[in-house]
Write a protein that holds these residues in place. Sequence first.
Motif: not given
Length: 698
Positions: A228-254
Amino acid sequence: MDVEATTLPDGDQYDLVKVGAHWQQEIERAQRYFKSWVDRCEKIEKIYLQQSDQQSAKRRFPMLWANVSVLQPAVYARAPQPVVERRFKDSQPVARMGSELVERNLAFTADDADLDSVMRSVRDDFLLCARGTVWLRYEADFEPLDMGVEPSDAPGMPDDVSAVEQITDERVCIDYVHWSDFLHSPARRWKDVTWVARRVSMTDEEFDRRFPDGRGSLAKDGAGSNHGTNQTERAQNEGKVYVWEIWCKSENYTVWIADGCPAALEVSEPPLNLKGFWPCPRPAFGTLSTGSLIPVPDYVYYQGQCDEIDILTKRINKLTDQLRLKIFYPSGDGSVSPAIEKAMRPENDTVMVPIPEWAAFTDKGGSKAIVTLPIDDVQKVIVACIEARKQLIEDVYQITGISDIVRGDTQASETATAQRIKSQWGSIRIRDRQAELARFARDVVAIAGEIICDQFQPETLMLVSGIQLLTAAQKQQIQMQMQQAQMAAQQAAMRAQQMGQPAPPQPQQPPIPPELAQMMQQPSIDEVIQLLRNDSVRGFRIDIETDSTIEPDEDAEKQRRMEFVQMVGGFMQQAGAIAQQTPMLVPVMVETLLFAARGFRAGRQLENTLEQVGGQLSQAAMAPKQPPEPTPEQMIDLKTAQVKAGAEERKAQLGVAQAEIEHRTTVEQARGDMAMQSMQQLHAAQQPPVQQQQRPYQ
């Protein structure tokens, strides 16, 4: 899971490294596409929360917060109530039972998933950033299956569940997605979007449980983290992993990929087979152009006026600080200055300024010992600034469409009709926003209903809804038992008849419980599940909607109910006279009443009852009529006529009997005479002839 490649059930094989690199590029491209909108939304959010500068925030007029606070209950005020109906409102029992099961399960899902709080978060994003989104998931809990039960005997066991596990709990989760955690492919229209993605924050424990072999795919330079960019976001994101869940309609997979990770964590088939493919509805968009799906927040259109309002507010505050008593007096060591200071006793709101050159400062050689600073001009400037700011606020109301009547501000001189007209026209500008959020809620409920129809087991549907139905096998077994009992009684009667013995008394069968008899008349759960699993049939017979999500008008609701009651009462009064004269028109009148009742939202709850009662009335009208009950006078006359008829009948029977006796006597006498004559003739024939002596002629 192989870190290098993965194979889907259909045989397609994907290189996780190549897939990860491809989707990292796609995500970065989409982030660049929405960067200007994200930066604008971040600034708007800070203004709304007064987080920019504490000192300047005190001098700001909270115009954005005031407008959003007014629009929040106007565009969304209560949780949507799912309503599942037969699309053509036919009277088929299977479709009726299926719609009732799905409606009750959706109502429970809305409460269990806290749909109201999710919709309120979407509403705030919609009003501030012109886009709100949710994400739906299907979750199920499993427990080991009893090894004494064969997998084929386990009811409702899906194909993808292991033979040693069974489902114990099922639910539909509705997750709120922050406006900054949702991405989709750049496109002009929503139907042209090829993929959607959401960013999910996971703790280390959640990440390891979801991706047991994914820890090695994370880069050592902090991939998957977002500080994050500020102190609040850094406190919220500490110790967490951000993962993107992607649904692709053209390829029919996630695809699952960590933020900044060089390789994909997982590539799989979509876990849900949805009609629209996406696990999320079309976002609740604000202002859009026909050229892109980048929304424009409403604050952009009156940001200039808000800036001028803030400038005037700061100026008014500074001028207000000048509205203090300021005194000028001659300075010196004499007795005049201390006496003046003692008399005025300056406080915080009083400013006293000593003037050394008093003679040059005052007129006429210092004819006055005290001179005050004039504040009339300052007051005039403040009044002018307030009037200018008021005009700017009116301009903002014109831009946003928030009328005086919406804010509860009116004039005593206005009539009730004028206020009602202003209220109607004041709500026109926000009707589109109300309709957009209602559409969004309807799409959310529709996807949840589709998941329930496709994934929920029969036991879950009946347990949640409180409706118990028999299976086809159970109904068949009960019918076979009843038929076997009847056949046994008939065979016993036939054997007794063949042996010339009286038929044995029929054994009294135990009466069927009322609940079981009612369940026998209802469709089986197998028929209902077959209907819900069939997409084509379900689309024609079941419709999923939501009622209005805005605050209802109690007077209007009462008026609608009164109109419905008056309509039904008047129709029943007219239809009763017609039914007595022409019973054949009863089915037509029943259908007419149902057609009228379906047009009233207040009559939806009575529709099933009206259908059942109407069917009974139609059957009774078409059945042959029983003769009316006779009056007491008619009963006396009937009894008298019956007595007379009985007497005449007995008299006639006695006359016939007497005539028959006389006839028999006559016949018997004739037969006796004939017998005597026959006997005499026979006797005469047996006697010898008698010789006559001749006498002489005298």
